[in-house]
Design a protein around this motif. Sequence first.
Motif, PDB file in Angstrom:
ATOM      1  N   LEU A  11      -4.841  21.033 -72.442  1.00 47.96           N
ATOM      2  CA  LEU A  11      -5.630  20.043 -71.956  1.00 47.96           C
ATOM      3  C   LEU A  11      -5.379  19.930 -70.338  1.00 47.96           C
ATOM      4  CD1 LEU A  11      -5.473  17.409 -74.525  1.00 47.96           C
ATOM      5  CD2 LEU A  11      -7.055  18.971 -74.168  1.00 47.96           C
ATOM      6  N   ASN A  12      -4.262  20.662 -69.854  1.00 49.85           N
ATOM      7  CA  ASN A  12      -3.772  20.486 -68.613  1.00 49.85           C
ATOM      8  C   ASN A  12      -3.295  19.039 -68.189  1.00 49.85           C
ATOM      9  OD1 ASN A  12      -2.724  21.222 -66.290  1.00 49.85           O
ATOM     10  ND2 ASN A  12      -4.711  20.903 -65.146  1.00 49.85           N
ATOM     11  N   HIS A  13      -2.678  18.359 -69.110  1.00 51.27           N
ATOM     12  CA  HIS A  13      -2.463  17.055 -69.061  1.00 51.27           C
ATOM     13  C   HIS A  13      -1.184  16.867 -69.845  1.00 51.27           C
ATOM     14  CE1 HIS A  13      -3.000  12.782 -68.133  1.00 51.27           C
ATOM     15  NE2 HIS A  13      -3.226  12.347 -69.151  1.00 51.27           N
ATOM     16  N   HIS A  14      -0.022  16.133 -69.191  1.00 52.88           N
ATOM     17  CA  HIS A  14       1.422  16.189 -69.832  1.00 52.88           C
ATOM     18  C   HIS A  14       1.944  14.817 -69.755  1.00 52.88           C
ATOM     19  CE1 HIS A  14       0.430  20.307 -68.004  1.00 52.88           C
ATOM     20  NE2 HIS A  14       1.053  20.618 -69.078  1.00 52.88           N
ATOM     21  N   SER A  15       2.675  14.648 -70.914  1.00 53.94           N
ATOM     22  CA  SER A  15       3.426  13.091 -71.033  1.00 53.94           C
ATOM     23  C   SER A  15       5.015  13.551 -70.847  1.00 53.94           C
ATOM     24  CB  SER A  15       2.950  13.151 -72.582  1.00 53.94           C
ATOM     25  OG  SER A  15       3.751  13.815 -73.448  1.00 53.94           O
ATOM     26  N   ASP A  16       5.209  12.311 -70.875  1.00 54.91           N
ATOM     27  CA  ASP A  16       6.777  12.280 -71.072  1.00 54.91           C
ATOM     28  C   ASP A  16       7.236  12.408 -72.644  1.00 54.91           C
ATOM     29  OD1 ASP A  16       7.059  12.422 -68.491  1.00 54.91           O
ATOM     30  OD2 ASP A  16       7.124   9.892 -68.462  1.00 54.91           O
ATOM     31  N   LEU A  17       8.207  13.410 -73.042  1.00 53.13           N
ATOM     32  CA  LEU A  17       8.452  13.463 -74.368  1.00 53.13           C
ATOM     33  C   LEU A  17      10.070  13.093 -74.476  1.00 53.13           C
ATOM     34  CD1 LEU A  17       6.623  16.780 -75.524  1.00 53.13           C
ATOM     35  CD2 LEU A  17       6.017  14.134 -76.201  1.00 53.13           C
ATOM     36  N   THR A  18      10.416  12.620 -75.428  1.00 56.61           N
ATOM     37  CA  THR A  18      11.946  12.143 -75.683  1.00 56.61           C
ATOM     38  C   THR A  18      12.097  13.018 -77.014  1.00 56.61           C
ATOM     39  OG1 THR A  18      11.741  10.423 -74.192  1.00 56.61           O
ATOM     40  CG2 THR A  18      13.626  10.661 -75.451  1.00 56.61           C
ATOM     41  N   LEU A  19      13.115  13.912 -77.107  1.00 59.26           N
ATOM     42  CA  LEU A  19      13.443  14.583 -78.429  1.00 59.26           C
ATOM     43  C   LEU A  19      15.000  13.740 -78.854  1.00 59.26           C
ATOM     44  CD1 LEU A  19      13.359  16.449 -80.583  1.00 59.26           C
ATOM     45  CD2 LEU A  19      14.188  18.072 -79.487  1.00 59.26           C
ATOM     46  N   GLY A  20      14.855  13.123 -80.094  1.00 51.40           N
ATOM     47  CA  GLY A  20      15.912  12.604 -80.543  1.00 51.40           C
ATOM     48  C   GLY A  20      16.317  13.517 -81.690  1.00 51.40           C
ATOM     49  N   TYR A  21      17.273  13.105 -82.409  1.00 47.35           N
ATOM     50  CA  TYR A  21      17.630  14.091 -83.596  1.00 47.35           C
ATOM     51  C   TYR A  21      16.924  14.062 -84.712  1.00 47.35           C
ATOM     52  CZ  TYR A  21      19.754  15.136 -88.258  1.00 47.35           C
ATOM     53  OH  TYR A  21      19.864  15.954 -89.118  1.00 47.35           O
ATOM     54  N   ASP A  22      16.042  13.045 -85.095  1.00 46.33           N
ATOM     55  CA  ASP A  22      14.888  13.091 -85.909  1.00 46.33           C
ATOM     56  C   ASP A  22      13.654  12.253 -85.304  1.00 46.33           C
ATOM     57  OD1 ASP A  22      16.038  10.482 -86.294  1.00 46.33           O
ATOM     58  OD2 ASP A  22      16.058  10.803 -88.505  1.00 46.33           O
ATOM     59  N   SER A  23      13.647  12.393 -83.970  1.00 46.96           N
ATOM     60  CA  SER A  23      12.628  11.233 -83.471  1.00 46.96           C
ATOM     61  C   SER A  23      12.047  12.154 -82.112  1.00 46.96           C
ATOM     62  CB  SER A  23      13.023   9.922 -83.354  1.00 46.96           C
ATOM     63  OG  SER A  23      14.103  10.013 -82.255  1.00 46.96           O
ATOM     64  N   VAL A  24      10.684  11.564 -82.100  1.00 42.12           N
ATOM     65  CA  VAL A  24      10.185  11.923 -80.966  1.00 42.12           C
ATOM     66  C   VAL A  24       9.336  10.751 -80.215  1.00 42.12           C
ATOM     67  CG1 VAL A  24       7.976  13.728 -79.878  1.00 42.12           C
ATOM     68  CG2 VAL A  24       9.483  14.293 -81.614  1.00 42.12           C
ATOM     69  N   GLY A  25       9.727  10.589 -78.876  1.00 40.87           N
ATOM     70  CA  GLY A  25       9.241   9.334 -78.194  1.00 40.87           C
ATOM     71  C   GLY A  25       8.187  10.129 -77.226  1.00 40.87           C
ATOM     72  N   PHE A  26       6.820   9.485 -77.206  1.00 40.65           N
ATOM     73  CA  PHE A  26       5.642   9.824 -76.294  1.00 40.65           C
ATOM     74  C   PHE A  26       5.336   8.886 -75.488  1.00 40.65           C
ATOM     75  CE2 PHE A  26       1.344  10.293 -75.630  1.00 40.65           C
ATOM     76  CZ  PHE A  26       0.972  11.695 -75.452  1.00 40.65           C
TER      77      PHE A  26
END
Length: 100
Positions: free
Chosen positions: A54-69
């Motif tokens: 999509l050529n559109h990017h978010s901030d992603l946060t990777l945790g042990y068993d989680s993903v924040g968007f």
Amino acid sequence: MPNEPLSQKEIEDRLRELPGWSVADGRLTRAYRLGSHFAATALVVHIAQIQEELNHHSDLTLGYDSVGFAVHSHDADALTERDFALAQRVADIAPGHGAS
């Protein structure tokens, strides 16, 4: 896809179509829980692939068993249709990774 800022009503209407999503600090956000670190990492990789497409990017946060968007359109300095299109794609693939 036009990159015009959405009105508050348009944002509220689109949020009704994305259960679990919200707006915080001007960004469209969602947190997912997954069964393992590997599953969370796989979801991040899948989201990255969609973002490239999509050529559109978010901030992603990777945790042990989680993903924040979190995403907003920098060029519009607001939420736009592009943000919701990306969020919908993420919402569509997340269950396939076991995300809740």
